[in-house]
Design a protein around this motif. Structure first.
Motif, short mmCIF file in Angstrom:
data_model
loop_
_atom_site.label_atom_id
_atom_site.label_comp_id
_atom_site.label_asym_id
_atom_site.label_seq_id
_atom_site.Cartn_x
_atom_site.Cartn_y
_atom_site.Cartn_z
N LYS A 224 0.79 -1.23 0.00
CA LYS A 224 0.00 0.00 0.00
C LYS A 224 0.83 1.29 0.00
N LEU A 225 2.10 1.22 0.42
CA LEU A 225 2.87 2.43 0.68
C LEU A 225 4.00 2.60 -0.33
N ASP A 226 3.92 3.66 -1.16
CA ASP A 226 5.03 4.07 -2.01
C ASP A 226 5.92 5.02 -1.22
N TRP A 227 7.24 4.93 -1.40
CA TRP A 227 8.13 5.75 -0.59
C TRP A 227 9.30 6.29 -1.43
N VAL A 228 9.82 7.42 -0.97
CA VAL A 228 11.00 8.05 -1.56
C VAL A 228 11.90 8.53 -0.43
N ALA A 229 13.18 8.25 -0.51
CA ALA A 229 14.16 8.74 0.46
C ALA A 229 15.34 9.29 -0.30
N GLY A 230 15.98 10.33 0.23
CA GLY A 230 17.09 10.90 -0.50
C GLY A 230 17.78 12.02 0.21
N LEU A 231 18.82 12.54 -0.44
CA LEU A 231 19.61 13.67 0.04
C LEU A 231 19.71 14.69 -1.09
N PHE A 232 19.75 15.96 -0.70
CA PHE A 232 19.83 17.03 -1.70
C PHE A 232 20.88 18.05 -1.27
N TYR A 233 21.75 18.44 -2.20
CA TYR A 233 22.79 19.43 -1.95
C TYR A 233 22.64 20.57 -2.94
N LEU A 234 22.73 21.81 -2.45
CA LEU A 234 22.60 23.00 -3.28
C LEU A 234 23.70 23.99 -2.94
N ASP A 235 24.39 24.48 -3.95
CA ASP A 235 25.40 25.52 -3.78
C ASP A 235 25.14 26.58 -4.84
N THR A 236 24.71 27.75 -4.42
CA THR A 236 24.43 28.82 -5.36
C THR A 236 25.06 30.12 -4.89
N GLU A 237 25.52 30.92 -5.82
CA GLU A 237 26.09 32.23 -5.53
C GLU A 237 25.32 33.27 -6.33
N VAL A 238 24.97 34.36 -5.69
CA VAL A 238 24.23 35.42 -6.35
C VAL A 238 25.07 36.70 -6.30
N GLU A 239 25.42 37.20 -7.48
CA GLU A 239 26.17 38.45 -7.58
C GLU A 239 25.28 39.48 -8.26
N ILE A 240 24.81 40.46 -7.51
CA ILE A 240 23.91 41.48 -8.05
C ILE A 240 24.55 42.86 -7.89
N SER A 241 24.54 43.61 -8.96
CA SER A 241 25.01 44.99 -8.95
C SER A 241 23.88 45.89 -9.42
N ILE A 242 23.41 46.77 -8.53
CA ILE A 242 22.32 47.70 -8.85
C ILE A 242 22.81 49.12 -8.61
N ARG A 243 22.67 49.96 -9.61
CA ARG A 243 23.03 51.38 -9.48
C ARG A 243 21.82 52.25 -9.81
N GLU A 244 21.60 53.26 -9.02
CA GLU A 244 20.55 54.24 -9.32
C GLU A 244 21.23 55.55 -9.70
#
Length: 247
Positions: A224-244
């Motif tokens: 009766k039971l469907d299952w999922v197990a796992g691991l997740f890794y995320l590495d993100t870099e955000v470089e934002i330059s805003i000038r007014e």
């Protein structure tokens, strides 16, 4: 297209608490060579072309390539600069390779490229006196440029009671945005309209690396039971330059 209702954070991340719309692209096939293409034409100079082709390279390797080109003139005109806004100019291409040497192992490799270079969106200022819904006046250009690259590898091993899946990806997005922040041409406003003329160039670069390992049930547990197990890794870099910039 999968429409998944209810919280989907376990598989699709923190922004899917209300559900998710999952679009699964067509995988390469080892069966035969086939393809399709279409061309759409419309007003405002619309030209949209799409094509896809599947090619088996051997008994265990197949490739599928696709692309979309979309171009259209803008619906709205900035009368001050003679710039058409809300236009379209984009190109998308994808190549997928399937390697399936046995019934219990398969590997999918994907490379995707997207490029968009168009004028900005038409956002009319609150006190813009220009008549007509499709006309406005702004004294700074509006531009939007996006380049996106995505590479991924999905490896799957089938066992008697579960499937082991490894998903690796690298994505890099580079964005350039120019916009008129005050949304007006001050030369066309009455003298009492005390608005600063603000122009904003913005650049954004965002490289992202992900690695995911999943164990997915093949047969329901206790019937009766469907299952999922796992691991997740995320590495993100955000470089934002805003000038007014004040004109």
């Amino acid at each position: 297209v999968e429409v998944l209702r209810g919280p989907q954070g376990t598989l699709f991340g923190q922004n899917s608490t209300g559900g998710a719309i999952n679009i699964v692209t067509t995988a390469p096939s080892l069966d035969s060579s086939f393809g399709q293409a279409d061309l759409s034409l419309g007003d405002y100079g619309l030209v949209k072309a799409r094509a896809a082709y599947n090619l088996p390279l051997s008994d265990t390797v197949a490739m599928r390539a696709s692309f979309i080109s979309n171009k259209r003139d803008g619906f709205t005109e900035n009368l001050t600069l003679g710039q058409d806004l809300d236009d379209a100019n984009s190109l998308s291409a994808r190549v997928r390779v399937l390697y399936e040497p046995s019934d219990d192992f398969r590997a999918n490799f994907t490379a995707q490229y997207y490029d968009e270079d168009r004028n900005g969106a038409a956002q009319k200022g609150l006190i813009d006196p220009t008549p007509g819904a499709r006309q406005l006046r702004q004294d700074s250009r509006a531009d939007f440029e996006l380049t996106s690259e995505l590479y991924s590898v999905v490896l799957e091993w089938d066992f008697d009671t579960f499937t082991l899946k490894s998903l690796s990806s690298y994505q890099n997005d580079e964005v350039l945005i120019n916009r008129d922040n005050d949304r007006h041409d001050l030369a066309e406003l009455p003298p009492f309209a005390l608005l600063p003329s603000v122009y904003t160039p913005e650049t954004n670069r965002q490289p992202t690396i992900t690695q995911e390992i999943n164990l997915v049930s093949v047969e329901p547990l206790f019937g009766k039971l469907d299952w999922v197990a796992g691991l997740f890794y995320l590495d993100t870099e955000v470089e934002i330059s805003i000038r007014e910039l004040l004109d």
